[in-house]
Scaffold this motif. Structure first.
Motif, short mmCIF file in Angstrom:
data_model
loop_
_atom_site.label_atom_id
_atom_site.label_comp_id
_atom_site.label_asym_id
_atom_site.label_seq_id
_atom_site.Cartn_x
_atom_site.Cartn_y
_atom_site.Cartn_z
N LYS B 47 0.83 -1.21 0.00
CA LYS B 47 0.00 0.00 0.00
C LYS B 47 0.86 1.26 0.00
O LYS B 47 0.51 2.26 -0.62
CB LYS B 47 -0.91 0.02 1.23
CG LYS B 47 -2.12 -0.85 1.06
CD LYS B 47 -3.03 -0.81 2.27
CE LYS B 47 -4.15 -1.78 1.99
NZ LYS B 47 -4.83 -2.30 3.07
N SER B 50 2.27 1.75 -3.49
CA SER B 50 1.27 2.23 -4.45
C SER B 50 0.91 3.69 -4.20
O SER B 50 0.17 4.29 -4.98
CB SER B 50 0.01 1.38 -4.37
OG SER B 50 -0.73 1.74 -3.22
N ARG B 75 2.19 6.30 -9.84
CA ARG B 75 0.97 5.55 -10.17
C ARG B 75 0.81 5.38 -11.68
O ARG B 75 0.17 4.44 -12.13
CB ARG B 75 -0.24 6.28 -9.59
CG ARG B 75 -0.27 6.16 -8.08
CD ARG B 75 -1.51 6.80 -7.53
NE ARG B 75 -1.21 8.00 -6.78
CZ ARG B 75 -2.13 8.90 -6.44
NH1 ARG B 75 -3.37 8.73 -6.80
NH2 ARG B 75 -1.80 9.96 -5.75
N TYR B 80 -1.35 -1.89 -10.02
CA TYR B 80 -1.48 -2.33 -8.64
C TYR B 80 -2.78 -3.11 -8.45
O TYR B 80 -3.86 -2.63 -8.78
CB TYR B 80 -1.47 -1.09 -7.73
CG TYR B 80 -1.70 -1.36 -6.25
CD1 TYR B 80 -0.93 -2.30 -5.56
CD2 TYR B 80 -2.69 -0.67 -5.55
CE1 TYR B 80 -1.15 -2.53 -4.22
CE2 TYR B 80 -2.90 -0.90 -4.19
CZ TYR B 80 -2.13 -1.82 -3.53
OH TYR B 80 -2.33 -2.05 -2.19
N ALA B 82 -4.83 -4.43 -5.48
CA ALA B 82 -4.89 -4.33 -4.02
C ALA B 82 -5.47 -5.60 -3.41
O ALA B 82 -6.07 -6.42 -4.10
CB ALA B 82 -5.72 -3.12 -3.63
N GLU B 83 -5.28 -5.72 -2.13
CA GLU B 83 -5.80 -6.84 -1.36
C GLU B 83 -7.31 -6.99 -1.61
O GLU B 83 -8.05 -6.01 -1.57
CB GLU B 83 -5.57 -6.49 0.12
CG GLU B 83 -5.56 -7.64 1.06
CD GLU B 83 -5.26 -7.15 2.47
OE1 GLU B 83 -5.23 -5.93 2.69
OE2 GLU B 83 -5.05 -8.01 3.34
N GLN B 147 -7.27 -4.68 -14.78
CA GLN B 147 -7.15 -3.22 -14.65
C GLN B 147 -5.72 -2.81 -14.28
O GLN B 147 -5.28 -1.72 -14.60
CB GLN B 147 -8.19 -2.63 -13.69
CG GLN B 147 -8.11 -3.02 -12.21
CD GLN B 147 -7.02 -2.31 -11.43
OE1 GLN B 147 -6.56 -1.25 -11.80
NE2 GLN B 147 -6.59 -2.93 -10.34
#
Lengths: 243, 247
Positions: B47, B50, B75, B80, B82-83, B147
């Motif tokens: 995190k 990112s 970015r 990325y 994410a969880e 994505q």
């Protein structure tokens, strides 16, 4: 700029691909219409929309926070905020995109009250000044409530809490200028303070605009208020994005 | 220049130190397996990389851009996941990919090409018009991967990319990652150790926010003997029994 337009478009689509916008508009149109007729639109025997506009601030105290509450709470609860900010979008772009999309929905809802304007025009020969400024005032008021509601939506993951805090804050700022609050305050506070509070009130400003003349200071009041709260939105979001 | 360079990165949540001054670099062509027990600080590190979570101390750069002062550039060059693969439930799969493209400035014909490319490589062509909220866990994860790949980034940060996928899908995702490995710099966090053996050329094991191991899979197994699984438990077992805790 890509950041802003992409968020703005996405938000606007989200309002219309879910029932949110439709439910909001139907409820707003039914309430604003029925309150107008309840309060004696016909009995006044005047071709004016005064009665209609006088109910708008109270209606918006409840309806605008209902739109604002989902702006960021929802994003935080579903964690999609992490996706949003993994894209090259600045905090300011995201806040503005969401705010303007929600404001557009509110403006559209106001625009859909046009049958009221047609009714007035059909029944008599209305003075157009107060009608136009009434709409301008309503749009600005909606923006101010929305910026405040959006702030509380950043503050919490819970939409219920965001809604309650939004309603309370909008209500307090609106009521600052009402006679009962002012007389209550003047019993203990100096007159300068009471007048300052009155000048900060939405009600005072809204009524002033609604009379048919837009004064620069009233316009500035709303613009500065919206800008200030948007700025607070950005600061708070920078701070609490991941909290 | 290293594509990812992490220096003394630190993050605490109140009294809990999630990441405690970790440093490492990752280069082009590296596939780094980022391992550790739950709550070790893997997701927190990702995190911060990112740009979502501001670090308390230290810094990192991605593709030469500092994550704190130049977050937007970071970015732009990073994909990325994410969880738990967050997404907008009320959007269609295609709608979401279009949104991501628009935010990344990919327009008209380039956009169509980019979406077609990731739809095929992530095997989501069959669900393009389905709402994200109705997707199965596996499809949701693959949309998240799509994505992250749509702008063909140099750096990929993937937080448990194969979690919730069935064995066939896992195999496909691994194949996809291995296919990209040579031109990209990839960090993967996972709990599936066989996966690490299959696709990663480097392993970092962290526990309690500190790096315990940073070497190649082969040398790690050679040093400790036995499988990666045993080594992992040996290194982190005593810690996680006492700690447990949140990720």
């Amino acid at each position: 700029m890509n950041g802003f337009t992409s968020v703005f478009k996405r938000e606007l689509k989200a309002y219309f691909s879910t029932p949110v916008a439709y439910v909001f508009m139907v409820v707003f149109l039914v309430l604003s219409g029925s309150l107008t007729f309840r309060d004696g639109f016909f009995q006044m025997r005047q071709a004016s929309m005064r009665v209609f506009f006088s109910n708008i601030p109270i209606l918006f105290i409840f309806l605008v926070p209902a739109i604002a509450m989902r702006l960021w709470s929802e994003e935080r609860r579903s964690n999609s905020i992490e996706l949003l900010f993994s894209l090259p979008i600045t905090t300011a772009q995201a806040v503005m995109g969401k705010f303007l999309a929600a404001w557009s929905v509110l403006v559209l809802a106001l625009a859909l009250t046009f049958p009221m304007v047609m009714t007035v025009a059909y029944l008599g020969d209305p003075d157009w000044g107060p009608i136009i400024t009434g709409y301008v005032g309503s749009v600005l008021l909606a923006g101010a409530y929305l910026a405040i509601g959006s702030f509380f939506s950043i503050l919490t993951r819970s939409q219920v809490i965001a809604f309650v805090l939004g309603v309370a804050s909008c209500g307090i700022i609106f009521l600052l200028g009402s006679p009962s609050v002012m007389s209550g305050m003047s019993s203990f506070a100096p007159i300068g303070f009471v007048e300052a509070m009155e000048s900060l009130s939405f009600q005072t400003r809204f009524e002033s605009i609604q009379r048919g003349v837009i004064e620069l200071r009233d316009l500035l009041f709303f613009i500065l208020l919206i800008a200030g709260w948007i700025w607070a939105n950005i600061i708070l979001l920078e701070e609490r994005r991941a909290a | 220049m290293h594509l990812i360079e992490i220096k003394e990165l630190r993050k605490a949540f109140g009294p809990i130190v999630a990441v405690d001054g970790i440093s490492f670099t990752v280069d082009k062509g590296d596939v780094l397996g980022f391992l550790g027990p739950n709550g070790a600080g893997k997701s927190t590190t990702m995190k911060m990389l990112s740009g979502f979570l501001p670090p308390d101390g230290g810094t990192a750069s991605v593709n030469g851009h500092d994550i704190i002062t130049d977050s937007i550039a970071v970015r732009r060059s990073m994909g990325y996941l994410a969880e738990n693969a967050p997404a907008y439930d009320e959007m269609s799969v295609l709608g979401m990919l279009k949104f991501v493209c628009e935010a990344r400035g990919i327009k008209s014909s380039a956009r169509r090409q980019a979406i077609d490319r990731v739809a095929v490589s992530c095997a989501i062509t069959g669900v393009m018009h389905q709402l994200v909220g109705t997707l199965s866990k596996g499809y949701r994860r693959r949309l998240g991967l799509a994505q992250a790949l749509v702008h063909d980034p140099d750096v990929l940060i993937l937080d448990e990319p194969t979690d919730g996928l069935d064995p066939n899908q896992k195999y496909e995702v691994r194949k996809l990652i291995m296919g990209m490995a040579s031109e990209k710099c990839i960090i993967i966090s996972t709990h599936i150790l066989e996966e690490v053996e299959a696709i990663c050329n480097r392993i970092i094991i962290i526990s309690d926010g500190r790096i315990l191991v940073d070497e190649t899979a082969e040398s790690l197994m050679a040093k400790h003997g036995g499988t990666l699984d045993q080594t992992f438990r040996e290194l982190t077992g005593s810690v996680s029994q006492v700690k447990g805790g949140a990720s």
